[in-house]
Design an enzyme around this catalytic site. Structure first.
Site, PDB file in Angstrom:
ATOM      1  N   LEU A  35       0.824  -1.216   0.000  1.00 53.18           N
ATOM      2  CA  LEU A  35       0.000   0.000   0.000  1.00 53.18           C
ATOM      3  C   LEU A  35       0.857   1.265   0.000  1.00 53.18           C
ATOM      4  CD1 LEU A  35      -2.697  -1.111   2.621  1.00 53.18           C
ATOM      5  CD2 LEU A  35      -2.723  -1.367   0.121  1.00 53.18           C
ATOM      6  N   GLY A  38      -1.599   6.364  -2.704  1.00 52.01           N
ATOM      7  CA  GLY A  38      -2.705   6.222  -3.664  1.00 52.01           C
ATOM      8  C   GLY A  38      -3.815   5.361  -3.066  1.00 52.01           C
ATOM      9  N   HIS A  39      -3.426   4.215  -2.470  1.00 52.22           N
ATOM     10  CA  HIS A  39      -4.426   3.357  -1.836  1.00 52.22           C
ATOM     11  C   HIS A  39      -5.063   4.091  -0.651  1.00 52.22           C
ATOM     12  CE1 HIS A  39      -1.523   0.211  -3.434  1.00 52.22           C
ATOM     13  NE2 HIS A  39      -2.664  -0.151  -3.997  1.00 52.22           N
ATOM     14  N   GLY A 149      -8.659   3.665  -8.494  1.00 50.08           N
ATOM     15  CA  GLY A 149      -7.891   4.853  -8.879  1.00 50.08           C
ATOM     16  C   GLY A 149      -7.968   5.104 -10.381  1.00 50.08           C
ATOM     17  N   GLN A 155      -8.654  -0.374 -16.480  1.00 57.99           N
ATOM     18  CA  GLN A 155      -9.295  -1.272 -15.495  1.00 57.99           C
ATOM     19  C   GLN A 155     -10.656  -0.701 -15.084  1.00 57.99           C
ATOM     20  OE1 GLN A 155      -7.295  -3.477 -12.126  1.00 57.99           O
ATOM     21  NE2 GLN A 155      -7.910  -1.682 -10.967  1.00 57.99           N
TER      22      GLN A 155
HETATM   23  O1  PAF Z   1      -5.779  -2.474  -9.131  1.00 61.93           O
HETATM   24  C1  PAF Z   1      -5.401  -3.488  -8.479  1.00 61.93           C
HETATM   25  O2  PAF Z   1      -4.627  -3.409  -7.509  1.00 61.93           O
HETATM   26  C2  PAF Z   1      -5.932  -4.869  -8.893  1.00 61.93           C
HETATM   27  O3  PAF Z   1      -6.071  -4.948 -10.276  1.00 61.93           O
HETATM   28  C3  PAF Z   1      -7.239  -5.228  -8.172  1.00 61.93           C
HETATM   29  C4  PAF Z   1      -8.343  -4.263  -8.539  1.00 61.93           C
HETATM   30  C5  PAF Z   1      -7.035  -5.219  -6.669  1.00 61.93           C
HETATM   31  C6  PAF Z   1      -7.697  -6.631  -8.599  1.00 61.93           C
HETATM   32  O4  PAF Z   1      -6.781  -7.599  -8.245  1.00 61.93           O
END
Ligand code: PAF
Length: 286
Positions: A35, A38-39, A149, A155
């Site tokens: 982490l 950003g997280h 994000g 994604q």
């Molecule tokens: O963005 C990420 O860290 C990964 O693609 C996720 C969304 C946790 C799926 O494994």
């Protein structure tokens, strides 16, 4: 903060949490750990919007190709938990691989079209891995909102399509990319970079910024895309994977940026693949 290792434990903890308050909402921040700020920005956004917050930590084997960095992906579980405790997270779901991907599993979620563009094209099978695991997390955690994000723009587009097509009853919240003071987008993979590569990697954001300034005058998506590619190609130490100006929702090629655009690139810096992007807004005044 409760740490849950199995789906059964997670379901029981979720039920316990929400039965205290029938109107309470649960926000989910899916992560692969390692982490960074950003997280933490996603967790803070989740805390603002939802009564309870769950964070999943799972290095998802399904989203890595055979020659990618699954085995060396940073795993920093104890440090992650210290940060999550400081942030006031309620539930941490950290399943083992067998829990999420049983050996006999034959069911996958695949988003056609969008899932084969940008990173989906460069990393075949990647988004199938992401959607299968995120869909499963949505199913077992049943959050009211899930936080992602903008850095992972492709994604986000793929997950939006999955949520729409499979009628997941949740809000998908997209939070701004968090950057170092010099512009480098935060990523768990930045820790792979040597000092020299870290400096070279800055060319990625510089190229995106250059497209943003040019886009004030130039609306032709192809011209902007070529500009992006040439900025990246002349940068020392970078190898371009993709450099595209596309529709932000469908990831399809566009002719003009007047309706808004996603300017996205993936580059290799040494052995590290980095992605970044900017959005050109509707009317396209950056
Ligand atoms: O963005 C990420 O860290 C990964 O693609 C996720 C969304 C946790 C799926 O494994």
């Amino acid at each position: 903060m409760r740490i849950l290792l199995t789906i059964a434990e997670l379901r029981a903890a979720r039920a316990e949490l929400l039965q205290r308050d029938a109107t309470a909402t649960l926000g989910l921040v899916p992560t692969m750990g390692a982490l960074h700020e950003g997280h933490l920005s996603l967790i803070r956004a989740a805390k603002k919007r939802c009564r309870f917050v769950a964070v999943s930590i799972f290095v998802n084997p399904l989203q890595f190709g055979p020659s990618e960095d699954f085995s060396r992906y940073p795993r920093t579980f104890d440090e992650d938990c210290t940060l999550l405790l400081q942030e006031g997270v309620d539930l941490v779901f950290a399943p083992a691989a067998e829990e999420m991907v049983p050996a006999n599993a034959t069911t996958f979620i695949e988003v056609g079209g969008i899932g084969d563009r940008l990173d989906g094209r460069s990393r075949p099978g990647h988004f199938r891995g992401v959607t299968t695991i995120v869909g499963k997390l949505f199913h077992v955690i049943a959050p009211h909102a899930a936080f992602f994000g903008q850095k992972d723009a492709a994604q986000v587009a793929v997950l939006r399509a999955m949520v729409r097509d499979l009628n997941f009853d949740l809000e998908l919240v997209v939070c701004p990319t968090v950057r170092e003071s010099d512009g480098l987008a935060l990523s768990s993979r930045n820790r792979y970079l040597s000092a020299e590569e870290r400096t070279q990697a800055l060319a990625l954001f510089r190229a995106l910024r250059s497209v943003a300034s040019l886009s004030a005058e130039e609306k032709d998506a192809k011209v902007l895309q070529e500009h992006l590619r040439s900025c990246l190609e002349i940068a020392e130490g970078l190898r371009v994977d993709y450099a595209e100006v596309v529709h932000p929702r469908t990831l399809e090629a566009i002719t003009t940026t007047n309706g808004g655009a996603l300017v996205a690139a993936a580059v290799w810096v040494g052995k590290t693949r980095l992605i970044d992007n900017i959005l050109l807004p509707l009317g396209n005044t950056p």
